[in-house]
Design a protein around this motif. Structure first.
Motif, PDB file in Angstrom:
ATOM      1  N   SER A 212       0.826  -1.212   0.000  1.00 37.23           N
ATOM      2  CA  SER A 212       0.000   0.000   0.000  1.00 37.23           C
ATOM      3  C   SER A 212       0.859   1.260   0.000  1.00 37.23           C
ATOM      4  O   SER A 212       0.434   2.302  -0.514  1.00 37.23           O
ATOM      5  CB  SER A 212      -0.932   0.008   1.214  1.00 37.23           C
TER       6      SER A 212
ATOM      7  N   SER B 134      -2.964   3.029  -1.668  1.00 38.28           N
ATOM      8  CA  SER B 134      -4.230   2.375  -1.320  1.00 38.28           C
ATOM      9  C   SER B 134      -5.136   3.433  -0.717  1.00 38.28           C
ATOM     10  O   SER B 134      -5.294   3.530   0.501  1.00 38.28           O
ATOM     11  CB  SER B 134      -3.997   1.233  -0.326  1.00 38.28           C
TER      12      SER B 134
ATOM     13  N   SER C 274      -7.752   2.709   1.904  1.00 37.42           N
ATOM     14  CA  SER C 274      -7.366   2.353   3.274  1.00 37.42           C
ATOM     15  C   SER C 274      -6.854   3.558   4.066  1.00 37.42           C
ATOM     16  O   SER C 274      -6.251   3.404   5.122  1.00 37.42           O
ATOM     17  CB  SER C 274      -6.295   1.257   3.256  1.00 37.42           C
TER      18      SER C 274
ATOM     19  N   SER D 203     -11.749   2.328 -10.018  1.00 38.67           N
ATOM     20  CA  SER D 203     -11.166   1.270  -9.177  1.00 38.67           C
ATOM     21  C   SER D 203     -12.215   0.649  -8.262  1.00 38.67           C
ATOM     22  O   SER D 203     -12.180  -0.547  -7.975  1.00 38.67           O
ATOM     23  CB  SER D 203     -10.014   1.834  -8.344  1.00 38.67           C
TER      24      SER D 203
ATOM     25  N   ALA E 247      -6.525  -1.879  -8.047  1.00 39.00           N
ATOM     26  CA  ALA E 247      -5.735  -0.909  -7.282  1.00 39.00           C
ATOM     27  C   ALA E 247      -6.044   0.526  -7.696  1.00 39.00           C
ATOM     28  O   ALA E 247      -5.911   0.888  -8.867  1.00 39.00           O
ATOM     29  CB  ALA E 247      -4.253  -1.208  -7.457  1.00 39.00           C
ATOM     30  N   SER E 248      -6.454   1.338  -6.725  1.00 37.75           N
ATOM     31  CA  SER E 248      -6.889   2.702  -7.014  1.00 37.75           C
ATOM     32  C   SER E 248      -5.737   3.591  -7.487  1.00 37.75           C
ATOM     33  O   SER E 248      -5.894   4.395  -8.417  1.00 37.75           O
ATOM     34  CB  SER E 248      -7.541   3.312  -5.769  1.00 37.75           C
TER      35      SER E 248
END
Length: 280
Positions: free
Chosen positions: A119, A124, A127, A238, A244-245
């Protein structure tokens, strides 16, 4: 996705993070491109990986470690570059490699199973935590405040550093300050697109804005707006297809820049052809 934003806290955090990242990209990206500091920004970003590893090893927030390493790298590169002891590209390459190597070493020294650092490497945004947002808000505010406060000095420094020095502007101070601001920008972007993809998000919106106008203030405004479009579009894509953004945001940014470049080049070519025909 709009309905989901109001339902899920992690999407709200991601949305706010994307806006903050866009502001940073829009402002700092224009300056980085104008001063040709793209590779130096990449070096500072990759050096921050050592701070992430140290954070995990010592038991404190990795993003704080990334911030400390980024600041040290920025000041170190700036000092060596200004003293002229060696070529700047050599220093950039060494800091780049050292940061990544230290990150790997610190993680390897941890007892038990190593943590997943993907990440931090690839981003990420989904998150992002409240603590991350508080840090991002603080750093974004500092960057905006410094740029607005010294805007005329920045303008002179960017377009003619020698002239700026002659009229009494402290260019050495501005150079170190710029490197520190780049380090702050890197920390803001790590959670969005990751260390490896930071360069793309710092340059793509600003480069696209540069195709639209040459005015510094307008370039920053356009770059912020474009950054918002890229980040929100990438976040939506995404979320829909569950990939994966950070990678999607960068892909959207680069594709948009390439399309804008092609359209502008074609427009200029047609305009020149019309002028040449009119002259005949």
């Amino acid at each position: 996705m709009i309905k989901a934003i109001f339902e899920y806290q992690f999407l709200q955090n991601a949305f706010i993070a994307s806006i903050l990242a866009s502001i940073i990209c829009g402002i700092m990206g224009v300056i980085i491109i104008e001063k040709k500091l793209v590779m130096m920004s990449g070096s500072i970003a990759h050096t921050s990986y050592g701070g992430v590893g140290l954070g995990y090893l010592m038991g404190f927030e990795p993003i704080i470690g990334a911030f400390l390493f980024s600041i040290c790298a920025a000041l170190g590169i700036g000092y060596i570059k200004r003293k002229g002891g060696t070529r700047s590209d050599v220093v950039i390459g060494l800091f780049w490699s050292l940061g990544m190597a230290l990150g790997i070493l610190f993680v390897a020294l941890m007892p038990g199973y190593p943590p997943d650092l993907s990440s931090y490497l690839f981003g990420s945004i989904l998150s992002v935590t409240k603590a991350n947002l508080y840090l991002m808000v603080s750093l974004t505010f500092v960057v905006i405040f410094v740029i607005i406060l010294l805007f005329n000095d920045w303008k002179a420094y960017l377009f003619d550093e020698e002239f700026a020095s002659i009229i009494g502007i402290k260019t050495v101070f501005l150079e170190y300050l710029l490197l520190v601001l780049i380090a702050m920008s890197v920390v803001v972007l790590i959670r969005v697109v990751g260390i490896i993809l930071v360069i793309a998000l710092l340059t793509a919106p600003a480069a696209t804005a540069g195709l639209l106008t040459s005015n510094l203030k307008k370039r920053m405004i356009y770059s912020v707006l474009l950054g918002n479009v890229f980040c929100i579009a990438g976040l939506w894509i995404s979320y829909v297809i569950n990939i994966a953004s950070g990678a999607v945001i960068v892909i959207v940014s680069v594709i948009f820049y390439l399309l804008a470049y092609i359209v502008r080049s074609r427009y200029i070519r047609i305009k020149r052809k019309r002028i040449s025909i009119a002259n005949v």
